[in-house]
Design a protein around this motif. Structure first.
Motif, short mmCIF file in Angstrom:
data_model
loop_
_atom_site.label_atom_id
_atom_site.label_comp_id
_atom_site.label_asym_id
_atom_site.label_seq_id
_atom_site.Cartn_x
_atom_site.Cartn_y
_atom_site.Cartn_z
N LEU A 87 0.83 -1.20 0.00
CA LEU A 87 0.00 0.00 0.00
C LEU A 87 0.86 1.25 0.00
O LEU A 87 1.87 1.32 0.71
N LEU A 99 -4.08 9.88 6.22
CA LEU A 99 -3.38 9.43 5.05
C LEU A 99 -4.40 9.14 3.95
O LEU A 99 -5.47 8.64 4.21
N PHE A 101 -4.87 6.78 0.90
CA PHE A 101 -4.29 5.52 0.44
C PHE A 101 -4.64 5.23 -1.00
O PHE A 101 -5.73 5.55 -1.48
N GLY A 102 -3.70 4.57 -1.69
CA GLY A 102 -4.01 3.93 -2.94
C GLY A 102 -4.69 2.60 -2.66
O GLY A 102 -4.80 2.18 -1.49
N LYS A 103 -5.13 1.92 -3.71
CA LYS A 103 -5.85 0.67 -3.53
C LYS A 103 -4.93 -0.53 -3.37
O LYS A 103 -5.39 -1.63 -3.08
N GLY A 104 -3.64 -0.32 -3.57
CA GLY A 104 -2.69 -1.38 -3.33
C GLY A 104 -2.31 -2.19 -4.55
O GLY A 104 -3.03 -2.21 -5.55
N TYR B 35 -9.97 3.76 10.39
CA TYR B 35 -10.15 3.56 8.96
C TYR B 35 -11.05 2.35 8.75
O TYR B 35 -11.10 1.44 9.56
N GLN B 37 -11.65 -0.63 5.59
CA GLN B 37 -11.05 -1.15 4.37
C GLN B 37 -12.05 -2.03 3.66
O GLN B 37 -12.52 -3.04 4.20
N GLY B 42 -9.94 0.61 -0.96
CA GLY B 42 -8.78 0.85 -0.14
C GLY B 42 -9.17 1.31 1.25
O GLY B 42 -10.31 1.18 1.69
N LEU B 43 -8.23 1.89 1.96
CA LEU B 43 -8.46 2.37 3.32
C LEU B 43 -9.02 3.79 3.29
O LEU B 43 -8.47 4.66 2.62
#
Lengths: 111, 113
Positions: A87, A99, A101-104, B35, B37, B42-43
């Protein structure tokens, strides 16, 4: 709109086959860029923080780099135990500390 | 060396019930975060807290309530659970400033039937 995009979504490698994961971002006021590793059923595990373009950090087979628009996570001679979802996240300036985040990228390393 | 813990790790509940997810950290970190998920998203940040008695909304706060009476605890409450709140929930904390590295707990997998 602040955005983080990771590519590819999934990556399959043979053991020893080096490659790179990409994280591109369009944000205003980048404070820091973070890489995490996440194993199935677990929380994200911190790997690296990068703060300025040109910065590089290394840990074992992993090396993270940062430019003004993107970051790369280079994996050298990966092993099966490197299989995980990686991630990328960015922290923005201002009072809100979350933060984005990208989707990974889901990495699978086959022996 | 507990770090950050979450409880329960797994929870199944029914629509309309109240559920509280617990988060505890032993580092005395100032900032704490919740968060969720989900596949394809995503988060995403639900709520965060800069210190005891200071909380603020994140990206997806609707249907959730938080409190922080002690620095080390940051519970998340779903006042009336809905199926769309089925997710994995992660708590995180960071020490010095909001831009510093966040450390995550192991997560709570919540299923709302």
């Amino acid at each position: 709109e602040d955005q983080v995009t990771q590519s590819p979504e999934a990556l399959r490698l043979q053991e020893g086959e080096s490659s790179s994961l990409n994280c591109s971002y369009t944000v205003s006021g980048l404070r820091g860029l973070f890489w995490y590793r996440q194993d199935p059923g677990k929380g994200p595990e911190f790997l690296f923080t990068l703060y300025s373009a040109g910065e590089e950090k290394e840990k074992e087979r992993l090396k993270a780099t940062l430019t003004k628009k993107e970051s790369f996570l280079h994996i050298t001679a990966p092993k099966p135990e490197d299989s995980a979802t990686y991630l990328c996240a960015v922290s923005l300036g201002g009072s809100q500390g979350n933060l984005i985040f990208g989707k990974g990228t889901k990495l699978s390393v086959k022996p | 060396d507990a770090g950050i813990t979450q409880s329960p790790r797994y929870k199944i509940t029914e629509t309309g019930r109240q559920v509280t997810l617990m988060c505890h950290q032993t580092w005395s970190h100032s900032y704490m975060f919740w968060y969720r998920q989900d596949l394809g998203h995503g988060l995403r940040l639900i709520y965060y807290s800069a210190a005891a008695d200071i909380t603020d909304k994140g990206e997806v706060p609707d249907g959730y309530v938080v409190s922080r009476s002690k620095t080390e605890n940051f519970p998340l409450t779903l006042e009336s659970a809905t199926r769309s709140q089925t997710s994995v929930y992660f708590c995180a904390s960071t020490a010095l400033t909001s831009a510093d590295t966040q450390y995550f707990g192991p997560g709570t997998r919540l299923t709302v039937l």
